[in-house]
Design an enzyme around this catalytic site. Structure first.
Site, PDB file in Angstrom:
ATOM      1  N   SER A 142       0.841  -1.199   0.000  1.00 41.63           N
ATOM      2  CA  SER A 142       0.000   0.000   0.000  1.00 41.63           C
ATOM      3  C   SER A 142       0.874   1.247   0.000  1.00 41.63           C
ATOM      4  O   SER A 142       2.077   1.179   0.241  1.00 41.63           O
ATOM      5  CB  SER A 142      -0.899   0.018   1.238  1.00 41.63           C
ATOM      6  OG  SER A 142      -0.112   0.269   2.388  1.00 41.63           O
ATOM      7  N   LYS A 143       0.230   2.371  -0.252  1.00 41.62           N
ATOM      8  CA  LYS A 143       0.942   3.643  -0.259  1.00 41.62           C
ATOM      9  C   LYS A 143       1.552   3.897   1.123  1.00 41.62           C
ATOM     10  O   LYS A 143       2.622   4.464   1.246  1.00 41.62           O
ATOM     11  CB  LYS A 143      -0.018   4.763  -0.639  1.00 41.62           C
ATOM     12  CG  LYS A 143       0.629   6.134  -0.655  1.00 41.62           C
ATOM     13  CD  LYS A 143      -0.238   7.124  -1.366  1.00 41.62           C
ATOM     14  CE  LYS A 143       0.010   8.572  -0.989  1.00 41.62           C
ATOM     15  NZ  LYS A 143       1.130   8.887  -0.129  1.00 41.62           N
ATOM     16  N   ARG A 144       0.831   3.435   2.147  1.00 40.33           N
ATOM     17  CA  ARG A 144       1.334   3.650   3.510  1.00 40.33           C
ATOM     18  C   ARG A 144       2.687   2.966   3.743  1.00 40.33           C
ATOM     19  O   ARG A 144       3.547   3.498   4.433  1.00 40.33           O
ATOM     20  CB  ARG A 144       0.303   3.179   4.542  1.00 40.33           C
ATOM     21  CG  ARG A 144       0.147   4.177   5.671  1.00 40.33           C
ATOM     22  CD  ARG A 144      -1.023   3.869   6.589  1.00 40.33           C
ATOM     23  NE  ARG A 144      -2.240   3.540   5.846  1.00 40.33           N
ATOM     24  CZ  ARG A 144      -3.051   2.541   6.192  1.00 40.33           C
ATOM     25  NH1 ARG A 144      -2.780   1.773   7.226  1.00 40.33           N
ATOM     26  NH2 ARG A 144      -4.157   2.325   5.493  1.00 40.33           N
ATOM     27  N   GLY A 165       4.958   2.545   1.559  1.00 41.76           N
ATOM     28  CA  GLY A 165       5.938   3.406   0.916  1.00 41.76           C
ATOM     29  C   GLY A 165       6.278   4.611   1.783  1.00 41.76           C
ATOM     30  O   GLY A 165       7.450   4.954   1.962  1.00 41.76           O
ATOM     31  N   ASP A 166       5.234   5.236   2.329  1.00 41.84           N
ATOM     32  CA  ASP A 166       5.446   6.419   3.169  1.00 41.84           C
ATOM     33  C   ASP A 166       6.282   6.064   4.402  1.00 41.84           C
ATOM     34  O   ASP A 166       7.173   6.810   4.804  1.00 41.84           O
ATOM     35  CB  ASP A 166       4.103   7.006   3.620  1.00 41.84           C
ATOM     36  CG  ASP A 166       3.338   7.596   2.435  1.00 41.84           C
ATOM     37  OD1 ASP A 166       3.973   7.832   1.389  1.00 41.84           O
ATOM     38  OD2 ASP A 166       2.110   7.807   2.557  1.00 41.84           O
TER      39      ASP A 166
END
Ligand code: GLU
Length: 519
Positions: free
Chosen positions: A262-264, A266-267
């Site tokens: 998920s994008k999370r 990556g963050d």
């Protein structure tokens, strides 16, 4: 059945930035198409107007442009099967909805959202299907006159697929083999909504794949649950003979822990999940992109290609042509692929060091701008030329062979800062400085300074002509101390080259500062 030309498509919905998993899907489609001398189509599936995001389509096109993945036809590329944007194909879908209705494969339903909600409360696990459709407000339970008058009065309706229960539906998947499910678990999916005169994803997707003569549907695993329905739709239209072959690709998984990437993730871990930086038009939020992080497109492609497939040997570095040659859909993994972002940086390193000098310059230019340095194109080219040899493998001031891990152009800044910024202090604990700046050094540097002041043009040759005889006659070996003065550390290129780059005035300034500060 005659052999059909291979035709595959990438069919994103413009609901935001393209996820890196979507890039892999497109890449596999591209490799498959090129391998078979086939066509690769770019279709925009924008029938869900509520999820439309402005700029998303342009973003997707720019992403593939940057990555070097080329389409043969589609939105912005042209072709004989257009239009390729689904919102521009309303007339076509209307015609096919009518075919299903006329053949009793679909029916019209008037149930309002409130009525459907009420049913869901009344009946546990309510599903609109063969068991329940008889108790709903639709063209199967109402008279033709009632249906017609509701339609004439502009009452909103949907068209639902009439799924026959109790049938085993087989999805023949090139990666997963035969996947069988019973049609009784499927609901009568909505295929069309009168409210916006648009089909839903399922109908538009099948009609377009058929009309665009798509032979293989290669897409993410998340679409596997839709596949039985799609098989039934092909049958309902009488297109079973030319139904595309399916291949559902493995999920991309979190680098750490379980579940979908998920994008999370990556963050949290500091890597992008989008090819390009994305500026959310609604919130203004910025999400990082591989391009802006300093990745080379070849590195991104190579890294993605190996997430779910490998050529069956140890080869990791592959050109796009090699990938086209080796790619094998049937050797794709069924299991999810862990998103090893550290490996992505490794690939970038490999591609970065392979590049000719000229390819470093735009990236280096961006690095300098970021650092607020104004440099001419010649200066940039000079630094890149001088550093290229030293950056990857170098001998440090203590004679140790070292390797620097340049994964991104931005890693160059700490290694090149001294070209543009003079040392402002010296770390007295630094081994190189300790070893090379001794009691007598300031005095030796003063002597050298006197020689330097006599040099007119400050080219490597003129420096050599003046300094070499001086070192020979005095026996002084000034190189490491001179490096301390000009660089402030045991790194950097050949000293004459560095001095020529800095120019006489700057060299004198830096030497005087070192003499004064280090004494
Ligand atoms: N529009 C779908 C998507 O956004 C396409 C799925 C498919 O390839 O059938 O991925």
């Amino acid at each position: 059945m005659t052999e059909r030309k291979v035709r595959v498509r990438f069919a994103p919905s413009p609901t935001g930035p393209l996820h890196i998993g979507g890039v892999r899907t497109a890449l596999y489609n591209y490799l498959f198409a090129k391998q078979h001398g086939g066509d690769f189509i770019f279709r925009i599936e924008d029938t869900d107007s509520t999820r439309f995001v402005p700029g998303a389509e342009e973003y997707i096109i720019e992403s593939f442009n940057w990555l070097g993945i080329k389409f043969d036809e589609g939105v912005s590329f042209g072709g004989n099967h257009g239009p390729y944007r689904q919102s521009e194909r309303r007339d076509i879908y209307r015609e096919y909805v009518k075919i299903l209705l006329d053949n009793d494969k679909a029916y019209i339903a008037f149930d309002t959202p409130e009525e459907l909600d009420a049913k869901r409360t009344e009946i546990e696990n309510f599903q609109y299907d063969a068991k329940t459709r008889g108790m709903m407000r639709n063209s199967l339970t109402m008279s033709k006159d009632d249906v017609d008058s509701l339609i004439t009065a502009d009452t909103p309706y949907v068209v639902r697929f009439k799924i026959e229960p109790g049938r085993d539906v087989v999805v023949d998947d090139l990666i997963r083999g035969e996947v069988t499910i019973n049609s009784s678990i499927l609901d009568d999916k909505v295929l069309y909504k009168s409210a916006d005169d648009l089909p839903t994803y399922h109908l538009a997707n099948i009609v377009d794949d058929h009309l665009m003569e798509v032979t293989h549907v290669i897409r993410g695993e998340e679409w596997l649950p839709s596949a039985p329905l799609h098989v039934l739709l092909y049958e309902a239209f009488g297109w079973a003979d030319t139904m595309p072959r399916f291949a559902h690709l493995p999920l991309l998984l979190k680098p750490i822990g379980n579940g979908k990437l998920s994008k999370r993730d990556g963050d949290k871990l500091g890597f992008p999940v989008f090819p390009l930086e994305w500026h959310d038009p609604k919130t203004g939020a910025i999400s990082s992109g591989y391009r802006e992080k300093g990745y080379l497109p070849q590195a991104v492609i190579n890294f993605l290609a190996l997430l779910g497939w490998n050529p069956g040997n140890d080869q990791e570095m592959m050109t796009l042509d090699e990938m086209v040659q080796f790619f094998d859909l049937s050797k794709c993994s069924k299991n999810g692929a862990k998103f090893d972002y550290v490996k992505a940086a490794w690939f970038n390193h490999q591609y970065l060091i392979q590049q000719p000098d000229s390819a470093w310059i735009p990236a280096f230019d961006a690095v300098l701008k970021e650092a607020g340095i104004e440099a001419t194109a010649e200066q940039e080219a000079e630094v890149v030329r001088m550093m290229k040899l030293k950056v990857i493998e170098y001998v440090d001031g203590l004679g140790n062979k070292k390797k620097r891990n340049i994964s991104f152009a931005s890693d160059l800044w700490p290694l090149t800062k001294f070209f543009f910024v003079a040392p402002t202090e010296f770390d007295c604990e630094d081994k190189f400085i300790k070893k090379n700046w001794k009691e007598t050094t300031a005095d030796e540097m003063k002597q050298m300074l006197a020689v330097i002041k006599t040099i007119e043009d400050f080219s490597v040759e003129s420096q050599k002509a003046a300094i070499d005889p001086w070192t020979e006659s005095t026996g002084i070996k000034p190189w490491n101390a001179w490096r301390v003065a000009l660089v402030g550390a045991g790194q950097g290129p050949d000293m004459y080259e560095l001095a020529a780059f800095l120019g006489k005035e700057e060299v004198i300034k830096r030497m005087e500062f070192a003499i004064q500060t280090l004494g």
